[in-house]
Enzyme design. Structure first.
Site, mmCIF file in Angstrom:
data_model
loop_
_atom_site.group_PDB
_atom_site.id
_atom_site.type_symbol
_atom_site.label_atom_id
_atom_site.label_comp_id
_atom_site.label_asym_id
_atom_site.label_seq_id
_atom_site.Cartn_x
_atom_site.Cartn_y
_atom_site.Cartn_z
ATOM 1 N N TYR A 80 0.838 -1.200 0.000
ATOM 2 C CA TYR A 80 0.000 0.000 0.000
ATOM 3 C C TYR A 80 0.877 1.255 0.000
ATOM 4 C CZ TYR A 80 -3.872 3.091 1.207
ATOM 5 O OH TYR A 80 -4.821 4.073 1.194
ATOM 6 N N PHE A 132 -9.615 19.065 -24.930
ATOM 7 C CA PHE A 132 -10.021 17.669 -25.014
ATOM 8 C C PHE A 132 -11.283 17.544 -24.166
ATOM 9 C CE2 PHE A 132 -10.086 13.197 -23.730
ATOM 10 C CZ PHE A 132 -10.247 12.665 -24.990
ATOM 11 N N THR A 133 -12.152 16.584 -24.515
ATOM 12 C CA THR A 133 -13.467 16.497 -23.857
ATOM 13 C C THR A 133 -13.363 16.487 -22.329
ATOM 14 O OG1 THR A 133 -13.343 14.100 -24.177
ATOM 15 C CG2 THR A 133 -14.686 15.337 -25.751
ATOM 16 N N ASP A 223 -0.427 18.761 -21.205
ATOM 17 C CA ASP A 223 -1.086 17.464 -21.282
ATOM 18 C C ASP A 223 -0.206 16.598 -22.185
ATOM 19 O OD1 ASP A 223 -2.565 15.226 -21.911
ATOM 20 O OD2 ASP A 223 -4.469 16.289 -22.115
ATOM 21 N N LYS A 266 -2.167 5.971 -22.828
ATOM 22 C CA LYS A 266 -1.590 6.316 -24.137
ATOM 23 C C LYS A 266 -0.081 6.384 -24.000
ATOM 24 C CE LYS A 266 -5.607 9.036 -25.525
ATOM 25 N NZ LYS A 266 -6.092 8.986 -26.904
ATOM 26 N N ARG A 389 -16.029 12.260 -33.685
ATOM 27 C CA ARG A 389 -15.384 13.412 -33.060
ATOM 28 C C ARG A 389 -15.913 14.654 -33.776
ATOM 29 N NH1 ARG A 389 -12.704 11.833 -28.210
ATOM 30 N NH2 ARG A 389 -14.903 12.101 -27.894
ATOM 31 N N PHE A 455 -21.785 11.733 -25.783
ATOM 32 C CA PHE A 455 -21.300 10.790 -26.789
ATOM 33 C C PHE A 455 -20.964 9.433 -26.186
ATOM 34 C CE2 PHE A 455 -16.833 10.928 -25.607
ATOM 35 C CZ PHE A 455 -16.744 12.141 -24.950
HETATM 36 N N1 F0G Z 1 -5.903 14.180 -22.535
HETATM 37 C C1 F0G Z 1 -5.878 13.717 -23.789
HETATM 38 C C2 F0G Z 1 -5.154 14.488 -24.845
HETATM 39 C C3 F0G Z 1 -6.509 12.517 -24.101
HETATM 40 O O1 F0G Z 1 -6.473 12.070 -25.349
HETATM 41 C C4 F0G Z 1 -7.183 11.806 -23.071
HETATM 42 C C5 F0G Z 1 -7.898 10.582 -23.364
HETATM 43 C C6 F0G Z 1 -7.178 12.324 -21.779
HETATM 44 C C7 F0G Z 1 -6.521 13.523 -21.543
HETATM 45 C C8 F0G Z 1 -7.871 11.624 -20.660
HETATM 46 O O2 F0G Z 1 -7.150 10.480 -20.311
HETATM 47 O O3 F0G Z 1 -8.734 8.579 -20.793
HETATM 48 O O4 F0G Z 1 -6.754 8.279 -19.297
HETATM 49 O O5 F0G Z 1 -8.692 9.616 -18.563
HETATM 50 N N2 F0G Z 1 -8.234 10.229 -24.515
HETATM 51 C C9 F0G Z 1 -8.948 8.991 -24.807
HETATM 52 C C10 F0G Z 1 -9.225 8.908 -26.289
HETATM 53 C C11 F0G Z 1 -10.167 8.782 -24.005
HETATM 54 O O6 F0G Z 1 -9.888 7.944 -26.689
HETATM 55 O O7 F0G Z 1 -8.776 9.751 -27.066
HETATM 56 P P1 F0G Z 1 -7.882 9.167 -19.715
#
Ligand code: F0G
Length: 482
Positions: A80, A132-133, A223, A266, A389, A455
């Site tokens: 832990y 980003f979303t 990011d 990623k 997208r 989405f």
């Molecule tokens: N920032 C970027 C540029 C991303 O592409 C993503 C995730 C995140 C933050 C959030 O990271 O998913 O680990 O919480 N992109 C995924 C995609 C969801 O399918 O493009 P996460």
């Protein structure tokens, strides 16, 4: 890869790895695919993976791991607090990024939650190259708004600009001048800018952004989720970086930033995430929220196995022969589609190949979600699932009116080291057929529409019986073929 010339003169990306573990795939019949799409409410997020032949939804958490990553998972130290695994990961991050402090999180958006909770106050603004979303949602939830300051070229679907993810420095100065620096929570730069097609920024642009931030005493947040792709493009396209190693470019790039966060789904081809900084002050400001939301400071919601895989994956990101695989495959796919006249985002970026739905199905109005409709149609005719997208990925205005996206794209992600060349050629072939029959594709409308991030779980239906007509034409042309 790109270093290899073929006698035939063809440009074929050559894999610098071999496949040693495989997973059997299932290609359902076209009738089964139509049925699966209906059951999924015409939303590719809601398909079951067993119904998917090529999963091109995302590159998140689905990249192929290396033998060394898998081996490292076997020697993870489970505890832990204070695990050896954490120390190994932390040391690797320090070595690569030259940042002293690391806060582990379970994924990228968890890092965004922490950063936004601490630094975004109601009424503040976060200027960024592009949103980003999840990053935007966290800023909004905390009462902030965003200012998108991408260069104009960035939202042009077809361009030959090598760095479409660059921020417009004059626009940044203007936002700071008109709002006052105290209104700016921080500036956010996204590497491998996701929503405009995985497009990179240049090292020079980041330095220019940093200069303005310094002049105004504003924090710069990176990011780094798609940093691997961005590093490849800097090395390949930025003249003054040609002779630098990936490691040197990384150090110089990160040195511009006060905070770096990433999705380990990623970057590092594992699962997890984290926040890095050189500032003890910033570290202290954020760390309590890690224990509140994520877990103890030495795992932050990640399994130790994934942390070991991440440490190795980060090391592999420093290898040009590893990070070029994704962009080279994407570039191959993009170039082939361009040759066939199919509208795609150019130049090819990282992450995936992006179909331009606005042009592909220019007869579908934006309020019928052209990109969503194209993603549904492509799954039906190929078993490949991409991701909308476009406007479906936007959120309605408070008065209920639609926010129309500046681009309507279908993202066909190319997870790293996952697909073979023949699979890529198969999907290119089906896209070519679909383009020839594009008039048959119709729009979609919501039947269930969530308020936030609609989405992900919204359900839609076709505005007419266009899907039956598409299937009939497919059977006419392909007979018994799947
Ligand atoms: N920032 C970027 C540029 C991303 O592409 C993503 C995730 C995140 C933050 C959030 O990271 O998913 O680990 O919480 N992109 C995924 C995609 C969801 O399918 O493009 P996460």
């Amino acid at each position: 890869m790109s270093k290899i010339k073929f006698f035939s003169g063809e440009h074929i990306p050559l894999e610098m790895h071999k496949v040693r573990i495989v997973q059997k795939l299932n290609l359902p019949t076209i009738d089964e695919r139509l049925n699966a799409m209906r059951e999924a409410g015409n939303n590719t997020f809601l398909l079951n993976n067993r119904d998917v032949f090529m999963d091109m939804l995302t590159d998140s958490g689905v990249n192929a791991m290396s033998d060394n990553q898998l081996a490292a998972m076997m020697v993870a130290d489970d505890s832990y607090a204070g695990s050896e695994t954490f120390t190994r990961l932390h040391n690797k991050l320090k070595e690569i990024f030259d940042m002293e402090y690391f806060l582990p999180t379970h994924q990228g958006r968890a890092s965004e939650n922490i950063i936004s909770q601490v630094y975004v106050k109601p009424g503040t603004i976060v200027p960024m190259n592009f949103h980003f979303t999840t990053s935007m949602a966290h800023i909004n939830v905390n009462g902030g708004t965003i200012a998108e300051l991408l260069i104009d070229e960035g939202t042009k679907v077809n361009s030959d600009h090598p760095f479409k993810g660059n921020m417009d420095i004059d626009k940044l100065k203007e936002v700071i001048r008109t709002n006052g620096r105290e209104k700016i929570a921080f500036v956010r730069m996204e590497a491998g800018t996701n929503l405009i097609g995985g497009q990179p920024f240049s090292l020079q642009n980041l330095k220019d952004v940093k200069k303005v931030c310094d002049e105004n005493d504003i924090m710069l947040v990176l990011d780094a989720s798609l940093l691997g792709d961005n590093l490849y493009f800097i090395k390949k396209r930025e003249a003054q970086c040609k002779s630098m190693s990936i490691r040197e470019i990384t150090k110089e790039l990160v040195a511009q930033c006060d905070i770096l966060y990433f999705s380990g789904r990623k970057l590092g081809s594992a699962r997890g995430g984290g926040i890095c900084t050189s500032s003890q002050k910033l570290y202290n400001e954020m760390r309590e929220l890690i224990t509140l939301y994520e877990g103890f400071l030495t795992y932050g919601g990640m399994s130790v196995r994934e942390m070991e895989a991440l440490a190795v994956g980060l090391e592999e990101t420093m290898d040009e022969d590893v990070i070029n695989q994704g962009p080279e495959f994407i570039s191959f796919m993009t170039d082939e589609l361009v040759k066939k006249g199919v509208p795609v985002v150019t130049p090819a970026g990282g992450l995936g190949c992006h179909l331009n739905a606005m042009e592909f199905v220019d007869h579908i109005p934006q309020n019928q979600y052209p990109a969503g409709a194209l993603a549904a149609a492509l799954y039906i005719v190929s078993g490949a699932r991409g991701m909308e997208r476009g406007s479906m990925s936007e959120q309605r205005n408070p008065d209920g009116t639609e926010v129309y996206a500046s681009m309507e794209l279908v993202r066909l992600a190319v997870p790293r080291r996952v697909f073979t060349m023949s699979q890529l050629k198969y999907v290119i072939d089906r896209i070519e057929w679909l383009y020839a029959n594009r008039d048959l594709i119709g729009g979609l409308k919501f039947v269930q529409e969530p308020k936030t991030l609609r989405f992900f779980f919204g359900r839609l239906k076709p505005v007419s019986d266009w899907q039956n007509r598409l299937v009939a034409k497919f059977k006419e042309d392909f007979g018994d073929s799947l």
